[in-house]
Write a protein that holds these residues in place. Sequence first.
Motif, PDB file in Angstrom:
ATOM      1  N   PHE A   8     -55.159   1.717  12.856  1.00 39.13           N
ATOM      2  CA  PHE A   8     -53.853   1.493  13.477  1.00 39.13           C
ATOM      3  C   PHE A   8     -53.755   2.174  14.837  1.00 39.13           C
ATOM      4  CE2 PHE A   8     -52.460   0.352   9.121  1.00 39.13           C
ATOM      5  CZ  PHE A   8     -51.853  -0.860   9.432  1.00 39.13           C
ATOM      6  N   ARG A   9     -54.410   3.315  15.006  1.00 40.78           N
ATOM      7  CA  ARG A   9     -54.398   3.952  16.327  1.00 40.78           C
ATOM      8  C   ARG A   9     -55.122   3.093  17.353  1.00 40.78           C
ATOM      9  NH1 ARG A   9     -55.514   8.870  13.501  1.00 40.78           N
ATOM     10  NH2 ARG A   9     -57.708   8.656  14.088  1.00 40.78           N
ATOM     11  N   ILE A  10     -56.275   2.544  16.960  1.00 42.45           N
ATOM     12  CA  ILE A  10     -57.025   1.683  17.877  1.00 42.45           C
ATOM     13  C   ILE A  10     -56.243   0.410  18.164  1.00 42.45           C
ATOM     14  CG2 ILE A  10     -59.150   0.364  18.157  1.00 42.45           C
ATOM     15  CD1 ILE A  10     -60.557   2.428  16.415  1.00 42.45           C
ATOM     16  N   LYS A  11     -55.600  -0.126  17.145  1.00 36.74           N
ATOM     17  CA  LYS A  11     -54.804  -1.336  17.347  1.00 36.74           C
ATOM     18  C   LYS A  11     -53.660  -1.080  18.316  1.00 36.74           C
ATOM     19  CE  LYS A  11     -52.211  -4.880  14.829  1.00 36.74           C
ATOM     20  NZ  LYS A  11     -51.728  -5.334  13.490  1.00 36.74           N
ATOM     21  N   ARG A  12     -53.004   0.055  18.178  1.00 38.72           N
ATOM     22  CA  ARG A  12     -51.913   0.390  19.085  1.00 38.72           C
ATOM     23  C   ARG A  12     -52.411   0.532  20.519  1.00 38.72           C
ATOM     24  NH1 ARG A  12     -49.445   5.983  17.725  1.00 38.72           N
ATOM     25  NH2 ARG A  12     -51.509   6.549  18.490  1.00 38.72           N
ATOM     26  N   SER A  13     -53.567   1.168  20.706  1.00 41.96           N
ATOM     27  CA  SER A  13     -54.115   1.323  22.052  1.00 41.96           C
ATOM     28  C   SER A  13     -54.506  -0.018  22.651  1.00 41.96           C
ATOM     29  CB  SER A  13     -55.333   2.260  22.012  1.00 41.96           C
ATOM     30  OG  SER A  13     -54.957   3.549  21.577  1.00 41.96           O
ATOM     31  N   ALA A  14     -55.087  -0.894  21.839  1.00 47.72           N
ATOM     32  CA  ALA A  14     -55.494  -2.210  22.348  1.00 47.72           C
ATOM     33  C   ALA A  14     -54.280  -3.040  22.754  1.00 47.72           C
ATOM     34  CB  ALA A  14     -56.318  -2.944  21.285  1.00 47.72           C
ATOM     35  N   ILE A  15     -53.216  -2.990  21.955  1.00 48.04           N
ATOM     36  CA  ILE A  15     -52.001  -3.729  22.308  1.00 48.04           C
ATOM     37  C   ILE A  15     -51.391  -3.184  23.589  1.00 48.04           C
ATOM     38  CG2 ILE A  15     -49.637  -4.216  21.573  1.00 48.04           C
ATOM     39  CD1 ILE A  15     -50.656  -4.311  18.711  1.00 48.04           C
ATOM     40  N   GLN A  16     -51.365  -1.857  23.706  1.00 47.78           N
ATOM     41  CA  GLN A  16     -50.818  -1.233  24.905  1.00 47.78           C
ATOM     42  C   GLN A  16     -51.636  -1.592  26.140  1.00 47.78           C
ATOM     43  OE1 GLN A  16     -48.095   0.215  25.225  1.00 47.78           O
ATOM     44  NE2 GLN A  16     -48.098   1.915  26.652  1.00 47.78           N
ATOM     45  N   LEU A  17     -52.954  -1.624  25.977  1.00 47.90           N
ATOM     46  CA  LEU A  17     -53.817  -1.970  27.099  1.00 47.90           C
ATOM     47  C   LEU A  17     -53.599  -3.408  27.535  1.00 47.90           C
ATOM     48  CD1 LEU A  17     -56.086  -0.706  28.830  1.00 47.90           C
ATOM     49  CD2 LEU A  17     -57.724  -1.719  27.270  1.00 47.90           C
ATOM     50  N   GLN A  18     -53.462  -4.311  26.593  1.00 47.16           N
ATOM     51  CA  GLN A  18     -53.230  -5.703  26.941  1.00 47.16           C
ATOM     52  C   GLN A  18     -51.871  -5.889  27.610  1.00 47.16           C
ATOM     53  OE1 GLN A  18     -53.161  -8.417  23.647  1.00 47.16           O
ATOM     54  NE2 GLN A  18     -53.774 -10.158  24.890  1.00 47.16           N
ATOM     55  N   ARG A  19     -50.863  -5.198  27.115  1.00 50.07           N
ATOM     56  CA  ARG A  19     -49.546  -5.300  27.713  1.00 50.07           C
ATOM     57  C   ARG A  19     -49.514  -4.722  29.125  1.00 50.07           C
ATOM     58  NH1 ARG A  19     -45.417  -2.559  23.954  1.00 50.07           N
ATOM     59  NH2 ARG A  19     -44.012  -3.312  25.600  1.00 50.07           N
ATOM     60  N   THR A  20     -50.404  -3.780  29.408  1.00 53.49           N
ATOM     61  CA  THR A  20     -50.475  -3.217  30.752  1.00 53.49           C
ATOM     62  C   THR A  20     -51.181  -4.155  31.706  1.00 53.49           C
ATOM     63  OG1 THR A  20     -50.511  -0.976  29.828  1.00 53.49           O
ATOM     64  CG2 THR A  20     -51.249  -1.234  32.100  1.00 53.49           C
ATOM     65  N   PHE A  21     -52.271  -4.747  31.245  1.00 52.20           N
ATOM     66  CA  PHE A  21     -53.085  -5.547  32.153  1.00 52.20           C
ATOM     67  C   PHE A  21     -52.541  -6.950  32.367  1.00 52.20           C
ATOM     68  CE2 PHE A  21     -56.179  -2.255  31.981  1.00 52.20           C
ATOM     69  CZ  PHE A  21     -56.903  -2.414  33.157  1.00 52.20           C
ATOM     70  N   SER A  22     -51.654  -7.394  31.534  1.00 50.87           N
ATOM     71  CA  SER A  22     -51.059  -8.704  31.773  1.00 50.87           C
ATOM     72  C   SER A  22     -50.251  -8.717  33.066  1.00 50.87           C
ATOM     73  CB  SER A  22     -50.208  -9.103  30.573  1.00 50.87           C
ATOM     74  OG  SER A  22     -49.651 -10.382  30.768  1.00 50.87           O
ATOM     75  N   PRO A  23     -49.336  -7.761  33.308  1.00 48.30           N
ATOM     76  CA  PRO A  23     -48.646  -7.745  34.605  1.00 48.30           C
ATOM     77  C   PRO A  23     -49.542  -7.304  35.760  1.00 48.30           C
ATOM     78  CG  PRO A  23     -47.899  -5.921  33.246  1.00 48.30           C
ATOM     79  CD  PRO A  23     -48.751  -6.781  32.373  1.00 48.30           C
ATOM     80  N   GLN A  24     -50.538  -6.451  35.501  1.00 49.61           N
ATOM     81  CA  GLN A  24     -51.434  -6.055  36.592  1.00 49.61           C
ATOM     82  C   GLN A  24     -52.247  -7.246  37.089  1.00 49.61           C
ATOM     83  OE1 GLN A  24     -52.136  -1.290  35.964  1.00 49.61           O
ATOM     84  NE2 GLN A  24     -53.860  -2.626  35.717  1.00 49.61           N
ATOM     85  N   ARG A  25     -52.537  -8.157  36.197  1.00 52.90           N
ATOM     86  CA  ARG A  25     -53.212  -9.386  36.617  1.00 52.90           C
ATOM     87  C   ARG A  25     -52.347 -10.160  37.599  1.00 52.90           C
ATOM     88  NH1 ARG A  25     -54.303 -13.537  31.854  1.00 52.90           N
ATOM     89  NH2 ARG A  25     -52.035 -13.297  31.827  1.00 52.90           N
ATOM     90  N   ASP A  26     -51.049 -10.205  37.356  1.00 48.37           N
ATOM     91  CA  ASP A  26     -50.149 -10.902  38.272  1.00 48.37           C
ATOM     92  C   ASP A  26     -50.060 -10.183  39.619  1.00 48.37           C
ATOM     93  OD1 ASP A  26     -49.654 -12.683  36.232  1.00 48.37           O
ATOM     94  OD2 ASP A  26     -47.873 -11.616  35.509  1.00 48.37           O
TER      95      ASP A  26
END
Length: 352
Positions: free
Chosen positions: A208-226
């Motif tokens: 669950f810790r790894i899952k939380r980090s992966a979700i957070q990372l994806q949520r960060t890089f989605s707007p950074q891509r824009d």
Amino acid sequence: MTTLSDPPPASCQAAPASGLKLRALFRDGQGEMHLDWPIARLDEAIQDVRGTLWLDIEDNPGEPSPAAEHLLLNVFKFHPLAVEDALRESHIPKIDDWDDYLYLVFHSSSIDPISDDLCLQELDVFLGPNYLVTYHEAPIAFLSEGREAIEHDPRDRMKHGADHLLFRFLDRSVDQSLAAIEVLDERVDQVQDAVMESLGPQNLHQIFRIKRSAIQLQRTFSPQRDVLNRLARDPYRVVKEGHRIYFRDVYDHVVRIHDISESLRDLIAGTLDTYLSVMSNRSNEIMKTLTMVTVMFMPMSFIVGFFGMNFFGEALELEARLPKWFLFFASLAVMSLSPVGMLAYAKRRHWF
């Protein structure tokens, strides 16, 4: 679930406040490099349209310095809303066009080696035609590396302008985040091996810790891509047309990280399913064993209960016809052989 506006985990908290740090590097219009430009002469550097100025501001965590606010408002004359965003609020990655300059919010990421938590460092950037202002509340490794590179090679590092300098920093930030992705991938492999070897709450917590980090990372890089997509394609006044291709290269890297993070989430979900499946299979094995033991001793319980009734011996007068020792050993033999017979029957039917 953690959000970008939530405080980082304890292991990722910023270092204690150590005071405002201002570092100014200036390459003047004649190509001469000044590695320690006086803060009092920032106006002079801004007026040199052929020069390139980089001001790095490291402020107190959670306590914006009035001196930093004064520089941004009165020296560089940034809009108060942009300054307020940089000093007092935490945002998802974004880019604002203020015509004469750009305001960017970018995040670099790393993985805490102990807790597997995602550590985000916000970098606020003001990009002008001949200057770059970076604002942050904790030391950022790639900025320190960039400063050292400029000090070792002062002639070439800033000669391409402020927008090219920004490209270098964003490229290093994305590379650091790619390293975080690799760490998460290794953690997933480790927890998959651990799940197959043994089950325990520590493995579930790590998943669950790894899952939380992966979700957070994806949520960060989605707007950074824009953000990088706009830097690579939109005609901003402060970004040279020939330099957009560099931001396009960084954009490709961010897209790759975003795609990897999505596949990483699938791997983590698969690991969680594997954990639950192994746990279910192990529970089934335990229940099957306990059920088989109960069934094996069921005839024994029946015999003990049946022959333990008082009227049985009196009705059949077994005690008068047979010696007591014979009845004892006969009962013992029947009770001993019945579990063995039940076990053999279960083996033959492949129940056990």
